[in-house]
Design a protein around this motif. Structure first.
Motif, PDB file in Angstrom:
ATOM      1  N   PRO A   1     -23.394   4.508 -16.336  1.00  0.00           N
ATOM      2  CA  PRO A   1     -22.158   5.166 -16.799  1.00  0.00           C
ATOM      3  C   PRO A   1     -22.398   6.650 -17.105  1.00  0.00           C
ATOM      4  CG  PRO A   1     -23.115   3.804 -18.535  1.00  0.00           C
ATOM      5  CD  PRO A   1     -23.924   3.552 -17.293  1.00  0.00           C
ATOM      6  N   PRO A   2     -21.387   7.487 -16.854  1.00  0.00           N
ATOM      7  CA  PRO A   2     -21.538   8.939 -17.064  1.00  0.00           C
ATOM      8  C   PRO A   2     -21.378   9.312 -18.538  1.00  0.00           C
ATOM      9  CG  PRO A   2     -19.348   8.462 -16.252  1.00  0.00           C
ATOM     10  CD  PRO A   2     -20.044   7.134 -16.352  1.00  0.00           C
ATOM     11  N   LEU A   3     -22.367   8.954 -19.349  1.00  0.00           N
ATOM     12  CA  LEU A   3     -22.239   9.063 -20.801  1.00  0.00           C
ATOM     13  C   LEU A   3     -22.032  10.507 -21.266  1.00  0.00           C
ATOM     14  CD1 LEU A   3     -22.288   7.091 -23.197  1.00  0.00           C
ATOM     15  CD2 LEU A   3     -24.684   7.710 -23.537  1.00  0.00           C
ATOM     16  N   THR A   4     -22.785  11.434 -20.686  1.00  0.00           N
ATOM     17  CA  THR A   4     -22.695  12.827 -21.140  1.00  0.00           C
ATOM     18  C   THR A   4     -21.291  13.385 -20.895  1.00  0.00           C
ATOM     19  OG1 THR A   4     -24.994  12.992 -20.490  1.00  0.00           O
ATOM     20  CG2 THR A   4     -23.872  15.049 -21.008  1.00  0.00           C
ATOM     21  N   THR A   5     -20.747  13.092 -19.723  1.00  0.00           N
ATOM     22  CA  THR A   5     -19.389  13.549 -19.419  1.00  0.00           C
ATOM     23  C   THR A   5     -18.378  12.910 -20.363  1.00  0.00           C
ATOM     24  OG1 THR A   5     -20.113  13.536 -17.125  1.00  0.00           O
ATOM     25  CG2 THR A   5     -17.776  13.896 -17.508  1.00  0.00           C
ATOM     26  N   MET A   6     -18.557  11.594 -20.599  1.00  0.00           N
ATOM     27  CA  MET A   6     -17.643  10.909 -21.527  1.00  0.00           C
ATOM     28  C   MET A   6     -17.668  11.574 -22.897  1.00  0.00           C
ATOM     29  SD  MET A   6     -18.249   6.870 -21.146  1.00  0.00           S
ATOM     30  CE  MET A   6     -18.027   6.109 -19.574  1.00  0.00           C
ATOM     31  N   PHE A   7     -18.869  11.847 -23.378  1.00  0.00           N
ATOM     32  CA  PHE A   7     -18.982  12.449 -24.707  1.00  0.00           C
ATOM     33  C   PHE A   7     -18.264  13.802 -24.740  1.00  0.00           C
ATOM     34  CE2 PHE A   7     -23.066  10.096 -26.288  1.00  0.00           C
ATOM     35  CZ  PHE A   7     -22.306   8.952 -26.413  1.00  0.00           C
ATOM     36  N   ALA A   8     -18.422  14.579 -23.670  1.00  0.00           N
ATOM     37  CA  ALA A   8     -17.774  15.898 -23.634  1.00  0.00           C
ATOM     38  C   ALA A   8     -16.251  15.742 -23.650  1.00  0.00           C
ATOM     39  CB  ALA A   8     -18.235  16.668 -22.393  1.00  0.00           C
ATOM     40  N   VAL A   9     -15.740  14.786 -22.871  1.00  0.00           N
ATOM     41  CA  VAL A   9     -14.287  14.564 -22.823  1.00  0.00           C
ATOM     42  C   VAL A   9     -13.776  14.104 -24.192  1.00  0.00           C
ATOM     43  CG1 VAL A   9     -12.504  13.045 -21.838  1.00  0.00           C
ATOM     44  CG2 VAL A   9     -14.200  14.121 -20.352  1.00  0.00           C
ATOM     45  N   ILE A  10     -14.554  13.253 -24.862  1.00  0.00           N
ATOM     46  CA  ILE A  10     -14.134  12.759 -26.185  1.00  0.00           C
ATOM     47  C   ILE A  10     -14.124  13.907 -27.201  1.00  0.00           C
ATOM     48  CG2 ILE A  10     -14.756  11.220 -28.095  1.00  0.00           C
ATOM     49  CD1 ILE A  10     -15.896   9.279 -25.922  1.00  0.00           C
ATOM     50  N   ARG A  11     -15.168  14.732 -27.174  1.00  0.00           N
ATOM     51  CA  ARG A  11     -15.205  15.871 -28.112  1.00  0.00           C
ATOM     52  C   ARG A  11     -14.013  16.794 -27.891  1.00  0.00           C
ATOM     53  NH1 ARG A  11     -20.855  15.710 -27.686  1.00  0.00           N
ATOM     54  NH2 ARG A  11     -20.719  16.893 -25.749  1.00  0.00           N
ATOM     55  N   GLN A  12     -13.723  17.051 -26.633  1.00  0.00           N
ATOM     56  CA  GLN A  12     -12.598  17.925 -26.300  1.00  0.00           C
ATOM     57  C   GLN A  12     -11.278  17.300 -26.778  1.00  0.00           C
ATOM     58  OE1 GLN A  12     -12.245  18.340 -22.091  1.00  0.00           O
ATOM     59  NE2 GLN A  12     -10.955  20.164 -22.185  1.00  0.00           N
ATOM     60  N   GLY A  13     -11.137  15.985 -26.572  1.00  0.00           N
ATOM     61  CA  GLY A  13      -9.937  15.280 -27.009  1.00  0.00           C
ATOM     62  C   GLY A  13      -9.780  15.333 -28.520  1.00  0.00           C
ATOM     63  N   MET A  14     -10.899  15.182 -29.224  1.00  0.00           N
ATOM     64  CA  MET A  14     -10.842  15.231 -30.687  1.00  0.00           C
ATOM     65  C   MET A  14     -10.371  16.609 -31.156  1.00  0.00           C
ATOM     66  SD  MET A  14     -14.371  13.102 -31.486  1.00  0.00           S
ATOM     67  CE  MET A  14     -14.470  13.492 -33.226  1.00  0.00           C
TER      68      MET A  14
END
Ligand SMILES: *Cc1c(COP(=O)(O)O)cnc(C)c1O
Length: 399
Positions: free
Chosen positions: A231-244
């Protein structure tokens, strides 16, 4: 292959079947989430690993718990979590469930319907409620769709009812689906939440927290054909941070974020030590000859998720040598007790013998909870654990 040296050592030392947890690895995952999402509160989804020692280890680190029943609330309290860090995250609850959780001190409840809100108001007067938003589950191995959550248009109605009933409409939540494999699903989730927050604001409802749910992936699984899921964990984390950041900017008031990871914290840091029952070569009704590897542990001993994924298998006494491709199955008299739905064949050393150890890696999530009470007389696996500190290496044993 994803395994810490501590877990490797514990598996090597094991002489009996068991489910081993590396508590240090679980702590590291917890801490890395706090680093990735500064200020976030973690509420571990208990069903992913209802093992007392794992829960106490997380409680000592400051984690709270996402409980789904009064039984889980009581277990979280026993693990040392204060009631204020436990919420009732199940939208499905009877009057009695609500009253019992309230009596145990829980004041935060998930909801997704007017009926449930009215029951909470009656059984848990003055409680805080957060409304679960439905998702489509696309991109996840288990979508968790349909059964939970309301449409964006319905959220204001549910939370307005809560306010009218004397409850505090305190937040929104969702779950993007378990073992979510895409960052796109997270981006879509934040779009929905942003829309809902604006609609709530227009109705004069000011929420103070957003619960991002579970869904973060384990890293060590293979797909049904034996390829790493990656799974693309690093990308997910970046998208979540941006969403927050985006939701924080929409909110007029201070907005806190919660997350309810389950498998992400525990899957890769638990492994099953099982043994070979037998490697047999059978002629199938089609006339085809097939190798079958029967293990001491299968779906009914907790490896239920082999319906949708493969766990990496290690045959520690056979590193090298000749391999055959085999169907892998559990030990019971149930034809469902077959890994990978009998599709993806697994490489198995040709000369494995009955009794040889097998390690089933990345099996720390949902195995303890999915196990049956001794289907066909095969008892639940005992759980053991190892601590990070060398002086505690012996760990313990439960059940
Ligand atoms: C199961 C569950 C979780 C955990 O899901 P994972 O995919 O294991 O992270 C979180 N929240 C709720 C409400 C759940 O039901």
């Amino acid at each position: 292959m994803y395994i810490t040296s501590r877990l490797h050592a514990a598996l090597t030392a094991a002489t009996e079947d068991q489910l081993v947890f590396d508590l240090g690895g679980i702590e590291d995952r917890y801490e890395s989430l706090l680093r990735e999402f500064p200020g976030i509160s973690i509420r571990f989804a208990m069903k992913a690993c209802p093992v007392g020692e794992v829960l106490s280890c997380l409680a000592r680190k400051g984690a709270g718990f996402d409980a789904a029943s009064p039984g889980e609330v009581a277990q979280a309290l026993r693990a040392g979590a204060p009631a204020g860090r436990i919420h009732y995250g199940n939208t499905i609850k009877s009057d009695r469930n609500i009253a019992e959780a309230y009596r145990l001190g829980v004041r935060d409840f998930a909801t997704d319907s007017v009926e449930d809100v009215k029951a909470i108001a009656a059984q848990a007067p003055g409680a805080r409620v957060f409304c679960r938003l439905a998702t489509d589950g696309d991109g996840a191995l288990w979508g968790l769709t349909r059964k939970f959550g309301c449409s964006p248009a319905e959220v204001p109605l549910v939370l307005e009812t809560a306010r009218a009933e004397g409850l505090t409409p305190s937040g929104i939540s969702l779950h993007v689906g378990s073992q979510q494999m895409t960052a796109r699903a997270w981006a879509g989730a934040f779009d929905r939440m942003a829309g809902v927050m604006k609609a709530l604001d227009a109705r004069g409802i000011q929420i103070d927290h957003v619960n991002l749910g579970g869904g973060l992936p384990a890293l060590g699984y293979l797909d049904l054909c034996g390829r790493p899921l990656a799974p693309p964990l690093t990308t997910m984390f970046a998208v979540i941070r941006q969403g927050m950041r985006r939701l924080g900017a929409i909110s007029r008031a201070r907005l806190d974020f919660l997350m309810e990871p389950g498998r992400h914290l525990v899957a890769d840091h638990g492994a099953v030590r099982a043994h070979v029952s037998r490697l047999s070569t059978r002629r199938m009704p089609s006339g085809e000859r097939q190798h079958w590897l029967y293990l001491s542990c299968g779906k009914f001993n907790g490896l239920y998720e082999t319906d949708a994924l493969q766990y990496p298998l290690v045959f520690p006494s056979h590193l090298g040598g000749e391999y055959v491709h085999a169907v892998v199955a559990g030990p019971t008299c149930d034809s469902d007790d077959v890994f990978n739905r009998g599709r993806g064949l697994v490489q198995v050393p040709r000369d494995v013998a009955s009794g040889d150890p097998v390690w089933i890696l990345a099996s720390g999530a949902y195995s303890a909870s999915y196990t049956t009470q001794g289907f066909n007389g095969f008892s639940p696996l005992p759980c053991t654990w190892i601590h990070r500190e060398p002086q505690h290496v012996l760990g313990g044993r439960s059940r």
